[in-house]
Design an enzyme around this catalytic site. Structure first.
Site: not given
Length: 420
Positions: A149-150, A152-154, A156, A268
């Site tokens: 997965g992708e 906003g911060y990284g 995976v 979040d």
């Protein structure tokens, strides 16, 4: 003497070069040659030094950078359904600037002028410290087929350690210092925390500018995929599975809020951050926005961050954050689980765009039996459904002080004799 006078007369002879003496022309030419030579030598030295400081990136890092800009991840990954349909919206929400009027989520504030960021120690005193080489081997050089997965911060990736342990490697994107911030936040928030319903942080990689977090691998996707992805139509969650996931999430939040000092406010909570294992146990993940709140503080003031539709109204308007902000987000999540609808859906008719407002209207119109997700093959009993709706409505109460604590929410979800 005659020869010297002749040389002197020759050097004093006026030339055609701007009427200058010959000796002047020779001097200027010599100085020019020396200057050009110095410039060339200096340029060569600088080029050599720059080349030594900036060696060519390895193929694995090129792969990582190219992966960070992809539009469509491979469909073979277990997290791919959400990425295909919803990743762009979630990423835009988390990366947009904060706005009290719209409460769209934002990135972590950083001071770009900081030239010497605080780097984490090589040994944090817990977990496993992995080298970059070990991570590259585990993820097959961050290969496409390992992409999970992708955000906003990284990015995976799935990793396979030499002992056969499957892990999820979160490679933090180092945009304007965000990688350093999220690394430190997650390590501080859950580095030593262990709970059945929290995704376990096993270790980390802090080598050079690389910041990676290594988590336990959860092999059954996330709640967002099960509610809104292709699986929602082909294999919808049963009511029992939904309530098990919700109860696990509530227990995780109760632990963060009431069993730790300082308490952890997740900030979040949303369906894509609730991982699910094969036993339908929830694993709350992604602590990149978490805040620590000591017992001597009733709240902290911070920039409005989170995901559109899940953010508590008082936090949205004032920036005052405490654990009751998480309670509101959980109430939205519970409503999402009950109805199978997105928290905000602009494709729906007016009056149905905001999920919480629509639920309140349905309850006020005595139509609460109609709100259950139509994809469920077996609907819950009226009593069971109404109990879940009541818990959700209490959690999203506009008055933060009237919202229950998460420990009470757990009791309400578990107690069969809970009064309506």
């Amino acid at each position: 003497m005659g020869m010297e006078r002749q040389i002197f007369r020759e050097l004093s002879r006026t030339t055609n070069v701007f009427g200058l003496k010959l000796w002047t022309v020779i001097t200027v030419g010599a100085v020019a040659v020396i200057f050009v030579t110095i410039v060339v030598v200096f340029w060569l030295l600088c080029s050599s030094s720059s080349s030594q400081r900036s060696p060519k990136s390895s193929s694995s890092r090129k792969k990582e950078l190219s992966s960070g800009t992809r539009n469509t991840p491979p469909s073979c990954c277990c997290y791919a359904h959400t990425l295909l349909e919803r990743r762009s919206r979630h990423q835009a929400e988390r990366e947009s600037a904060d706005d009290p009027l719209t409460c769209i989520s934002v990135t972590v504030s950083t001071k770009t002028g900081d030239s010497n960021p605080i780097l984490p120690p090589t040994d944090l005193g817990w977990g496993q410290s992995y080298s970059l080489r070990e991570i590259e081997i585990a993820t097959n050089g961050f290969a496409d087929e390992t992409l999970l997965g992708e955000g906003g911060y990284g990015i995976v990736y799935r990793g396979d350690l030499p002992d056969g342990t499957l892990v999820a490697v979160k490679n933090l994107l180092n945009n304007k210092g965000r990688a350093e911030k999220e690394f430190l936040v997650e390590v501080e928030a859950i580095g030593r925390v262990r709970h059945k319903n929290l995704v376990q942080l096993l270790g980390y990689c802090a080598e050079g500018t690389q910041r990676m977090l290594v988590y336990e691998y959860v092999d059954n996707g996330n709640l967002d995929q099960w509610l809104h992805g292709p699986l929602a139509e082909t294999n919808p969650l049963t009511w029992q599975a939904r309530m098990r996931i919700v109860l696990g999430t509530a227990k995780a939040l109760a632990y963060l809020h009431e069993a730790l000092e300082p308490k952890v406010v997740h900030r979040d909570i949303k369906s894509s951050n609730i991982l699910v294992d094969t036993s339908w146990d929830a694993k709350v993940s992604d602590f990149g926005l978490a805040k620590l709140l000591g017992s001597d503080k009733s709240h902290v003031t911070t920039r409005v961050m989170g995901t559109f539709g899940y953010v508590a109204p008082e936090y949205c308007s004032t920036g005052l954050l405490n654990e009751r902000s998480d309670v509101y987000s959980f109430g939205v999540l519970l409503t999402e689980v009950i109805t199978g609808r997105d928290p905000v859906d602009y494709s729906r008719a007016t009056g149905e765009v905001n999920l919480v407002d629509w639920l309140k209207q349905m309850v006020a119109s005595k139509r609460s039996e109609e709100v259950a997700d139509p994809q469920m093959k077996v609907k819950p009993t009226t009593r069971t459904l109404k109990r879940a709706i009541l818990v959700a409505l209490r959690c999203v109460d506009p008055d933060a002080q009237k919202r229950p604590k998460m420990g009470h929410v757990v009791h309400m979800l578990e107690a069969d004799d809970f009064p309506f």
